[in-house]
Design an enzyme around this catalytic site. Structure first.
Site, short mmCIF file in Angstrom:
data_model
loop_
_atom_site.label_atom_id
_atom_site.label_comp_id
_atom_site.label_asym_id
_atom_site.label_seq_id
_atom_site.Cartn_x
_atom_site.Cartn_y
_atom_site.Cartn_z
N LYS A 195 88.77 105.08 51.97
CA LYS A 195 88.77 106.41 51.13
C LYS A 195 89.74 107.02 50.99
O LYS A 195 90.05 107.68 52.44
CB LYS A 195 87.29 107.27 51.44
CG LYS A 195 87.15 108.33 50.66
CD LYS A 195 85.83 108.92 50.71
CE LYS A 195 85.63 110.32 50.27
NZ LYS A 195 84.45 110.94 50.45
N LYS A 248 87.94 103.49 47.56
CA LYS A 248 87.57 104.68 46.63
C LYS A 248 88.93 105.53 46.53
O LYS A 248 89.42 105.95 47.74
CB LYS A 248 86.53 105.45 47.09
CG LYS A 248 86.20 106.72 46.57
CD LYS A 248 85.14 107.44 47.39
CE LYS A 248 84.77 108.74 46.66
NZ LYS A 248 84.08 109.92 47.29
N SER A 274 84.66 110.66 40.06
CA SER A 274 84.36 111.67 39.00
C SER A 274 85.57 111.96 37.96
O SER A 274 85.50 111.95 37.03
CB SER A 274 83.89 112.86 39.75
OG SER A 274 84.76 113.38 40.65
C1 PBG Z 1 81.69 113.33 49.94
C2 PBG Z 1 81.98 112.51 48.87
C3 PBG Z 1 82.87 112.94 47.78
C4 PBG Z 1 82.84 112.04 46.81
C5 PBG Z 1 81.98 111.18 47.15
N1 PBG Z 1 81.47 111.37 48.34
C6 PBG Z 1 83.81 113.91 47.59
C7 PBG Z 1 84.92 114.08 48.71
O1 PBG Z 1 85.29 113.45 49.56
O2 PBG Z 1 85.74 115.35 48.64
C8 PBG Z 1 83.46 111.79 45.47
C9 PBG Z 1 82.72 111.11 44.23
C10 PBG Z 1 83.56 111.29 43.00
O3 PBG Z 1 84.52 112.03 42.84
O4 PBG Z 1 83.03 110.76 41.95
N2 PBG Z 1 82.56 113.08 51.00
#
Ligand code: PBG
Length: 324
Positions: A195, A248, A274
Site C-alpha cells: 500500500k 494499492k 477513490s
Molecule cells: C485506511 C484506508 C484508506 C483507504 C482504504 N483504507 C485511506 C488511507 O490509507 O489514507 C483508501 C481507499 C480509497 O481511497 O478508495 N487506512
C-alpha cells in the site's frame, strides 16, 4: 517476418474476431464492492466526495448487500465510521460498533455474500493516523495489538475475511495468531500488503474523516518510487499468514501488480481507489471522456496487469455492463 504476410489488423477485423483472440476478460466474479457503515437506523447519507457512495446504517446496509448479491457481485469490503474518536481508536473494536453490527445484519440477510472488513485505526483515532501515537511517532507494536483486537471483533461478528490496511510491520502475524488462538481458523486475511502513500486516497479521507491531523502517512505507507519494497512487503505478509495480498492503488502501480502476479502464487488483489474512480467521473462530468467506457478500460487493464481480484466503487456499474 513482415508485411504483407503479417497484417495485425486481420485479427481486429470484427467483434467476433476480437473476442476470439482476447487474452484478458473482466468478470463479475473478480469484483469487490466497498460499503461504508455508520451507526443508527434508516441512515442513507450520500458521500459528497464519492459519486454513488453512501454512509449506511446497519439496517440499510443489509438492504444494499442484498442488492449487491442480486447483481452477482461475490464480495463487499466494509468500512466503518465511529460514534466517537479517541487517542487509541477504541471504537474500532467496540462490540456494537457500526461495522460489527453491520456484519451481523448482512449475514442474517444474505449469508452467502462474502464480507471482507477493513481493519485500520485512522477513522477511529483523534490523530487520524493508522496507529497509536506515542511521543509524536506511530508506535508499531502497540498498534498491532489493537489491530488484532479489532480483527477479532470482526471475526466474532461473522466476517469472512479480515483486511488490514494500516501498514504496520508484523500486523498480519499478530492478527493470524489472535484468530487462531480464538478458534477462527477459517477466517481469512487479505492484507493491504503493498500500500503506497498516495495522493489518490483524497476523496476517501473525506468520506471517513480520516485525514491525518499532523504529518502524513509516509513513515508507514510505501514510497511510490519503489517496487522492490513491494515485493518484500508481499513476501513478508504471505509468510505471516496472508491468504490474499493487495496492491494499492492500481492504475499508477500496474507494474507492481504485474511483478506480484509473476512472483507469488496466492491471489493478487488490486484496489482501484477513490481518487482513481473520481478522476474518471470528474473528467466525464467535464465532458472530456465517456465515463462507462473509461471505467471498463481501467478495470480491464488492471485485470490484464495480473490482478485476480479488483476492489472498485464501480462494481455495480461494471456488473450492469457485463450483463451479469
Ligand atoms: C485506511 C484506508 C484508506 C483507504 C482504504 N483504507 C485511506 C488511507 O490509507 O489514507 C483508501 C481507499 C480509497 O481511497 O478508495 N487506512
Amino acid at each position: 517476418m513482415g508485411f504483407p504476410e503479417h497484417r495485425m489488423r486481420r485479427l481486429r477485423s470484427s467483434d467476433a474476431m476480437r473476442r476470439l483472440v482476447r487474452r484478458s476478460s473482466l468478470s463479475i466474479d473478480d469484483l469487490v464492492y466497498p460499503l461504508f457503515a455508520c451507526v443508527g437506523e434508516g441512515v442513507k447519507e450520500p458521500i459528497e466526495s464519492m459519486d454513488g457512495c453512501f454512509h449506511l446504517s446497519p439496517d440499510l446496509i443489509a438492504v444494499e448487500a442484498a442488492e449487491v448479491v442480486s447483481m452477482g457481485i461475490p464480495a463487499i469490503l466494509l468500512f466503518g465510521l465511529p460514534e466517537k474518536k479517541d487517542e487509541s481508536g477504541s471504537d474500532a473494536w467496540a462490540e456494537n460498533g457500526a461495522v460489527q453490527q453491520s456484519i451481523k445484519r448482512i449475514k442474517d440477510a444474505v449469508p452467502d455474500l462474502l464480507v471482507i472488513t477493513d481493519v485500520c485505526l485512522c477513522a477511529y483515532t483523534t490523530t487520524g493516523h493508522c496507529g497509536v501515537v506515542k511521543n509524536g511517532r506511530i508506535d508499531n507494536d502497540a498498534t498491532c495489538e489493537l489491530l488484532a483486537k479489532t480483527a477479532l471483533s470482526h471475526a466474532q461478528a461473522g466476517a469472512d475475511i479480515i483486511a488490514p490496511s494500516d501498514m504496520m510491520d508484523g500486523r498480519v502475524g499478530y492478527i493470524r495468531q489472535c484468530l487462531e488462538q480464538n478458534g477462527f481458523h477459517d477466517t481469512g486475511i487479505m492484507s493491504y500488503a503493498a500500500k503506497y502513500a498516495s495522493a489518490f486516497y483524497g476523496p476517501f479521507r473525506d468520506a471517513v474523516h480520516s485525514a491525518p491531523q499532523f504529518g502524513d502517512r509516509k513513515t508507514y505507507q510505501m514510497d511510490p518510487a519503489s517496487s522492490d519494497q513491494a515485493m518484500q512487503e508481499i513476501a513478508l505478509d504471505i509468510e505471516e499468514g496472508a491468504d490474499i495480498v493487495m496492491v494499492k492503488p492500481a492504475l499508477c502501480f500496474l507494474d507492481v501488480i504485474q511483478r506480484a502476479k509473476a512472483r507469488f502464487d496466492c491471489p493478487i488483489a488490486a484496489y482501484f481507489v477513490s481518487g482513481e474512480y473520481m478522476m474518471i467521473n470528474a473528467a466525464a462530468k467535464a465532458g472530456l471522456l465517456e465515463q462507462e467506457t473509461a471505467m471498463m478500460e481501467a478495470l480491464t487493464c488492471i485485470k490484464r496487469a495480473g490482478a485476480d481480484i479488483i476492489i472498485t466503487y464501480a462494481a455495480k456499474t461494471a456488473s450492469k455492463l457485463l450483463g451479469a
